[in-house]
Structures are given as C-alpha cells and as structure tokens.
Enzyme design. Structure first.
Site, mmCIF file in Angstrom:
data_model
loop_
_atom_site.group_PDB
_atom_site.id
_atom_site.type_symbol
_atom_site.label_atom_id
_atom_site.label_comp_id
_atom_site.label_asym_id
_atom_site.label_seq_id
_atom_site.Cartn_x
_atom_site.Cartn_y
_atom_site.Cartn_z
ATOM 1 N N PHE A 76 4.288 5.506 -12.156
ATOM 2 C CA PHE A 76 4.813 6.777 -11.656
ATOM 3 C C PHE A 76 6.180 6.482 -11.077
ATOM 4 C CE2 PHE A 76 5.639 9.797 -8.233
ATOM 5 C CZ PHE A 76 5.473 10.999 -8.900
ATOM 6 N N GLN A 83 15.366 11.404 -6.196
ATOM 7 C CA GLN A 83 14.508 10.996 -5.081
ATOM 8 C C GLN A 83 14.964 11.650 -3.784
ATOM 9 O OE1 GLN A 83 14.121 6.706 -4.957
ATOM 10 N NE2 GLN A 83 13.412 6.619 -7.063
ATOM 11 N N GLY A 88 9.129 14.133 -6.172
ATOM 12 C CA GLY A 88 8.033 13.167 -6.243
ATOM 13 C C GLY A 88 6.719 13.758 -5.778
ATOM 14 N N ASN A 116 5.628 -2.879 -0.873
ATOM 15 C CA ASN A 116 6.201 -1.548 -1.071
ATOM 16 C C ASN A 116 5.536 -0.554 -0.117
ATOM 17 O OD1 ASN A 116 7.432 0.751 -1.981
ATOM 18 N ND2 ASN A 116 6.977 0.395 -4.139
ATOM 19 N N TYR A 123 1.843 7.701 -1.269
ATOM 20 C CA TYR A 123 0.546 7.994 -1.890
ATOM 21 C C TYR A 123 -0.507 8.382 -0.848
ATOM 22 C CZ TYR A 123 2.504 6.175 -6.215
ATOM 23 O OH TYR A 123 3.283 5.984 -7.334
#
Length: 146
Positions: A76, A83, A88, A116, A123
């Site tokens: 993804f 961004q 997103g 990350n 998420y």
C-alpha cells in the site's frame, strides 16, 4: 473525496510504476515495478491503482496466501506528492472494504517494517493491531471483525 480502486492494466501500468514514496520511506516498501511483476507471476496477488476524484494517487497489492489462506494487503503506497492530504486514509478504508468484499473475510493482515513507526500509527488509526507475529523481518498487523 471519491475513491476508486481499479485494476492495473495495459492502459495504466506505466503511470502506476512511476508512483514513488518519499526518500525516507524507500527502505520500507518494494518499488512498484517489483510488485507489478510479482502480481503477474504469482496470480494470488492482485495489483490495483488507487484513484481519488479520478486522480491516480497510489498503488496497492492484495491477495490470499496459498499456504495458510490468510488475506493480506501486501503493498500500500501513496505517491509522495499526495501524502499528508488525506488520500491515504480514504484509500486504505476503501481498500479494506474492497478486499473484504472480494474474499468475504472478517480479518485482513498486513506487515510494517519494525522501524516504520509512522506506518504503524497510520494503520492503527483505521483499526489494525500488532499481533506479535514477525513476517520477513516485519511486524504483522491484523484488522478483525470488519
């Protein structure tokens, strides 16, 4: 914002291949060219282009792994130029629904690079939770009861 998820085809694959993440994100995701090739040679993976208001903003690859039958969002990405503008969040929500409807599943997995933290928080905001598994040096996250 209207999100459309379209198959990657002969008409749009070159545009999809040109999408790029920021320099500081490149270590966390494979290039789109690699993922496009993977989905051509491993048919369980499906490549899709992510459009917002008819503007190509991102790319994703999803599928069901052969061995365990788990459903994954395996790639993804939102292009660096789009961004930080809400694309997103809209695209991942639409993608979750898209994948859920295709596989009639109630759980989807993805993985993030251990370093990350931005992706992990992104998420988590849409409902994914770290489950403690490690997949190829990445932490697995799951969204359930979708």
């Amino acid at each position: 914002m209207s999100v459309k998820i379209k198959d990657v085809t002969q008409k749009n694959w070159r545009e999809v291949e040109k999408l790029r993440v920021g320099e500081n994100q490149r270590a966390f995701i494979e290039p789109n060219s690699y993922s496009l090739a993977q989905s051509c040679f491993e048919p369980e993976w499906k490549s899709v282009a992510l459009y917002c208001d008819n503007l190509l903003v991102g790319y994703a690859m999803y599928g069901m792994e052969k061995t365990k039958g788990n459903v994954w969002i395996d790639r993804f990405m939102i292009d660096k130029d789009f961004q930080g503008k809400g694309y997103g969040s809209q695209c991942i929500k639409a993608l979750i629904n898209h994948v859920k409807n295709i596989y009639n599943c109630n759980e989807i997995r993805l993985s993030t690079h251990l370093n990350n933290k931005f992706a992990q928080k992104f998420y988590e905001k849409v409902g994914f939770k770290i489950n403690g598994e490690i997949d190829s040096n990445e932490q697995v996250m799951i969204i359930k009861n979708i």
